[in-house]
Design an enzyme around this catalytic site. Structure first.
Site, mmCIF file in Angstrom:
data_model
loop_
_atom_site.group_PDB
_atom_site.id
_atom_site.type_symbol
_atom_site.label_atom_id
_atom_site.label_comp_id
_atom_site.label_asym_id
_atom_site.label_seq_id
_atom_site.Cartn_x
_atom_site.Cartn_y
_atom_site.Cartn_z
ATOM 1 N N TYR A 226 0.838 -1.204 0.000
ATOM 2 C CA TYR A 226 0.000 0.000 0.000
ATOM 3 C C TYR A 226 0.873 1.253 0.000
ATOM 4 O O TYR A 226 1.561 1.549 0.995
ATOM 5 C CB TYR A 226 -0.951 0.019 1.199
ATOM 6 C CG TYR A 226 -1.853 -1.201 1.270
ATOM 7 C CD1 TYR A 226 -2.307 -1.825 0.112
ATOM 8 C CD2 TYR A 226 -2.251 -1.737 2.481
ATOM 9 C CE1 TYR A 226 -3.119 -2.946 0.158
ATOM 10 C CE2 TYR A 226 -3.067 -2.857 2.542
ATOM 11 C CZ TYR A 226 -3.490 -3.456 1.379
ATOM 12 O OH TYR A 226 -4.281 -4.566 1.434
ATOM 13 N N HIS B 113 0.304 -11.924 0.837
ATOM 14 C CA HIS B 113 -0.567 -10.950 0.155
ATOM 15 C C HIS B 113 -0.873 -11.390 -1.282
ATOM 16 O O HIS B 113 0.033 -11.575 -2.083
ATOM 17 C CB HIS B 113 0.130 -9.585 0.145
ATOM 18 C CG HIS B 113 -0.794 -8.439 -0.162
ATOM 19 N ND1 HIS B 113 -0.434 -7.137 0.065
ATOM 20 C CD2 HIS B 113 -2.067 -8.400 -0.648
ATOM 21 C CE1 HIS B 113 -1.446 -6.352 -0.286
ATOM 22 N NE2 HIS B 113 -2.437 -7.092 -0.732
HETATM 23 P P1 NAD Z 1 -13.383 -0.281 1.040
HETATM 24 O O1 NAD Z 1 -14.531 -0.943 0.405
HETATM 25 O O2 NAD Z 1 -13.210 -0.412 2.498
HETATM 26 O O3 NAD Z 1 -13.435 1.262 0.612
HETATM 27 C C1 NAD Z 1 -12.541 2.163 1.188
HETATM 28 C C2 NAD Z 1 -12.700 3.521 0.536
HETATM 29 O O4 NAD Z 1 -13.951 4.107 0.920
HETATM 30 C C3 NAD Z 1 -11.637 4.491 0.972
HETATM 31 O O5 NAD Z 1 -11.340 5.343 -0.138
HETATM 32 C C4 NAD Z 1 -12.269 5.378 1.981
HETATM 33 O O6 NAD Z 1 -11.712 6.618 1.817
HETATM 34 C C5 NAD Z 1 -13.744 5.366 1.602
HETATM 35 N N1 NAD Z 1 -14.609 5.369 2.803
HETATM 36 C C6 NAD Z 1 -14.418 4.722 3.964
HETATM 37 N N2 NAD Z 1 -15.446 4.919 4.807
HETATM 38 C C7 NAD Z 1 -16.320 5.733 4.184
HETATM 39 C C8 NAD Z 1 -17.562 6.305 4.536
HETATM 40 N N3 NAD Z 1 -18.142 6.064 5.718
HETATM 41 N N4 NAD Z 1 -18.182 7.083 3.637
HETATM 42 C C9 NAD Z 1 -17.635 7.334 2.443
HETATM 43 N N5 NAD Z 1 -16.450 6.827 2.032
HETATM 44 C C10 NAD Z 1 -15.792 6.027 2.898
HETATM 45 O O7 NAD Z 1 -12.086 -0.815 0.264
HETATM 46 P P2 NAD Z 1 -10.576 -1.104 0.679
HETATM 47 O O8 NAD Z 1 -9.943 0.037 1.369
HETATM 48 O O9 NAD Z 1 -9.933 -1.641 -0.537
HETATM 49 O O10 NAD Z 1 -10.683 -2.327 1.700
HETATM 50 C C11 NAD Z 1 -10.562 -2.153 3.085
HETATM 51 C C12 NAD Z 1 -9.240 -2.682 3.626
HETATM 52 O O11 NAD Z 1 -9.167 -4.095 3.468
HETATM 53 C C13 NAD Z 1 -7.990 -2.152 2.910
HETATM 54 O O12 NAD Z 1 -7.647 -0.861 3.369
HETATM 55 C C14 NAD Z 1 -6.990 -3.227 3.286
HETATM 56 O O13 NAD Z 1 -6.535 -3.038 4.608
HETATM 57 C C15 NAD Z 1 -7.840 -4.494 3.229
HETATM 58 N N6 NAD Z 1 -7.747 -5.164 1.911
HETATM 59 C C16 NAD Z 1 -6.877 -6.204 1.767
HETATM 60 C C17 NAD Z 1 -6.712 -6.814 0.545
HETATM 61 C C18 NAD Z 1 -5.727 -7.959 0.419
HETATM 62 O O14 NAD Z 1 -5.113 -8.325 1.386
HETATM 63 N N7 NAD Z 1 -5.549 -8.552 -0.733
HETATM 64 C C19 NAD Z 1 -7.425 -6.376 -0.565
HETATM 65 C C20 NAD Z 1 -8.337 -5.343 -0.395
HETATM 66 C C21 NAD Z 1 -8.495 -4.742 0.855
#
Ligand code: NAD
Length: 320
Positions: free
Chosen positions: A56, A121
Site C-alpha cells: 500500500y 498478500h
Molecule cells: P473499502 O470498500 O473499504 O473502501 C474504502 C474507501 O472508501 C476508501 O477510499 C475510503 O476513503 C472510503 N470510505 C471509507 N469509509 C467511508 C464512509 N463512511 N463514507 C464514504 N467513504 C468512505 O475498500 P478497501 O480500502 O480496498 O478495503 C478495506 C481494507 O481491506 C484495505 O484498506 C486493506 O486493509 C484491506 N484489503 C486487503 C486486501 C488484500 O489483502 N488482498 C485487498 C483489499 C483490501
C-alpha cells in the site's frame, strides 16, 4: 464496539477493522496529520484490528501507520503482509528468503518488534500455489516460532486458490476482499463453510466494494466492469432517495455476517471513522434492502480478475 474471536488464534478483534491502504494514498492523496487523527480516534472508539501491507503506497502506508501508532502499539492487533510489493506479477516474491527479510523491513516501518498477524498478500500472483504451501507458509511459521508474528494467514481475490492452499497447509486466517458485500456474496459459497468447519479466522475486506458504494463513487482505477459500476450508482441513488448514507447500508450488511471475525473498511480521515462507527447502530429499512437487491440482481457476483489467469476461479482445475 463488539469483538469476535479470530478463529483459533486466541485473539479477539473488533468487528470493524481499520483498513490502512488509504494511508498509502491508494484512494487519493491522504493528509498525514488527518491519518494520525483517524488512527487515534479509531483506537479511542474501540477499533483494535489494523490491517496494512508494504504494497500500500509502496511502503508509505506502513510508515505512516507505524508513526500514528507510536505509544499505542499495545492497544491494537496489528496485521501486515508479504510477497506483493507492486502492481505486476514481476514485483511479487513469495520465496522464503524474501518473506523472511520482508517482516524485518515491515517491523522497522511499523516501529514494533512483532506483528499479530502476518499474511501472504494476494496469493493469486504466485507462479505455483504449491510454493505458498511448501515454502512461504513454512517460512512464516518459522517467523512465528521466532516471536516476530503471532499468527499466519493468506489473502487474495479469487476464492478457490485460497481454499486450495488452506486445505493443504494449516493457516490461522483467510482474508477475502470484494467477495461479500451488497454486490457480491460468493465468499459464502466457496469459503465460509470451509472456515467454519476448520475454525479459521475469516476477515472480510472492502465492504464498500472499494468505494463504489459511497456518495463519492469508485476511484478511476476501479477494475469492475461498467455494468457493475452502473448498478453501484443505482444503489447509491436508492440510498439518496431513502435519505440514508450508502456506506451505512453497505457496512451494516457486512457486519450482519454470522461468522466473519472482522470487516475491514479503508479509512484515512476521522470523518470516515465517525461515519463507519455509526453503522454499528444503523438499521437498514427493509423496503430499501429489497430495492437494492432488485437493482443489483442482474450483476450479482459479476467480478473481475487479478493475478495469473490460471489462478482465477474460472480457470481453476485443481481439486480444492
Ligand atoms: P473499502 O470498500 O473499504 O473502501 C474504502 C474507501 O472508501 C476508501 O477510499 C475510503 O476513503 C472510503 N470510505 C471509507 N469509509 C467511508 C464512509 N463512511 N463514507 C464514504 N467513504 C468512505 O475498500 P478497501 O480500502 O480496498 O478495503 C478495506 C481494507 O481491506 C484495505 O484498506 C486493506 O486493509 C484491506 N484489503 C486487503 C486486501 C488484500 O489483502 N488482498 C485487498 C483489499 C483490501
Amino acid at each position: 464496539m463488539d469483538y469476535r474471536p479470530l478463529g483459533k488464534t486466541g485473539m479477539q478483534v473488533s468487528v470493524i477493522g481499520f483498513g490502512a491502504s488509504p494511508l498509502g494514498n491508494e484512494f487519493g492523496e491522504a493528509d498525514f496529520d488527518e491519518c494520525v487523527r483517524a488512527v487515534q480516534l479509531a483506537i479511542d472508539s474501540g477499533i483494535t484490528l489494523f490491517d496494512v501491507s508494504p504494497y500500500y503506497g509502496r511502503t508509505l502506508a506502513e510508515e505512516r501507520l507505524g508513526r500514528a501508532l507510536q505509544g499505542r502499539r499495545d492497544k491494537v492487533i496489528l496485521a501486515t503482509k508479504c510477497g506483493r510489493y507492486g502492481k505486476t506479477i514481476e514485483e511479487c516474491d513469495y520465496s522464503a528468503a524474501r518473506v523472511t527479510a520482508s517482516i524485518d523491513e515491515s517491523l522497522q516501518r511499523l516501529r514494533t518488534d512483532y506483528v499479530d498477524l502476518f499474511q501472504v498478500h494476494d496469493v493469486e500472483m504466485v507462479d505455483d500455489p504449491d510454493r505458498i504451501v511448501n515454502e512461504t507458509i513454512p517460512a512464516l511459521r518459522k517467523l512465528q516460532d521466532a516471536g516476530k508474528c503471532r499468527a499466519v494467514g493468506i489473502t487474495g481475490l479469487p476464492l478457490k486458490i485460497l481454499r486450495y492452499i488452506a486445505s493443504r497447509v494449516p493457516v490461522d486466517t483467510l482474508l477475502s476482499f470484494c467477495r461479500y458485500n451488497l454486490m457480491v456474496d460468493d465468499m459464502n459459497r466457496e469459503l465460509t463453510p470451509f472456515c467454519i468447519d476448520q475454525q479459521i479466522g475469516l476477515i472480510n475486506a472492502s465492504p464498500l466494494h472499494m468505494r463504489m458504494l459511497t456518495r463519492e463513487g469508485p476511484p478511476d482505477w476501479h477494475p469492475a466492469p461498467a455494468e457493475v459500476k452502473e448498478a453501484g450508482r443505482r444503489v447509491v441513488e436508492l440510498c439518496r432517495q431513502a435519505n440514508v448514507d450508502p456506506a451505512d447500508v453497505s457496512l451494516r450488511f457486512c457486519l450482519d455476517h454470522p461468522y466473519v471475525s472482522s470487516t475491514l473498511v479503508g479509512m484515512s480521515t476521522s470523518e470516515h471513522v465517525k461515519n463507519n462507527l455509526r453503522a454499528l447502530r444503523f438499521k437498514t429499512p427493509p423496503a430499501l434492502r429489497q430495492k437494492i437487491e432488485q437493482a443489483v440482481a442482474p450483476v450479482k457476483n459479476v467480478m473481475w480478475t487479478q493475478g495469473r489467469p490460471e489462478n482465477s476461479d474460472a480457470n481453476w482445475t485443481r481439486n480444492s
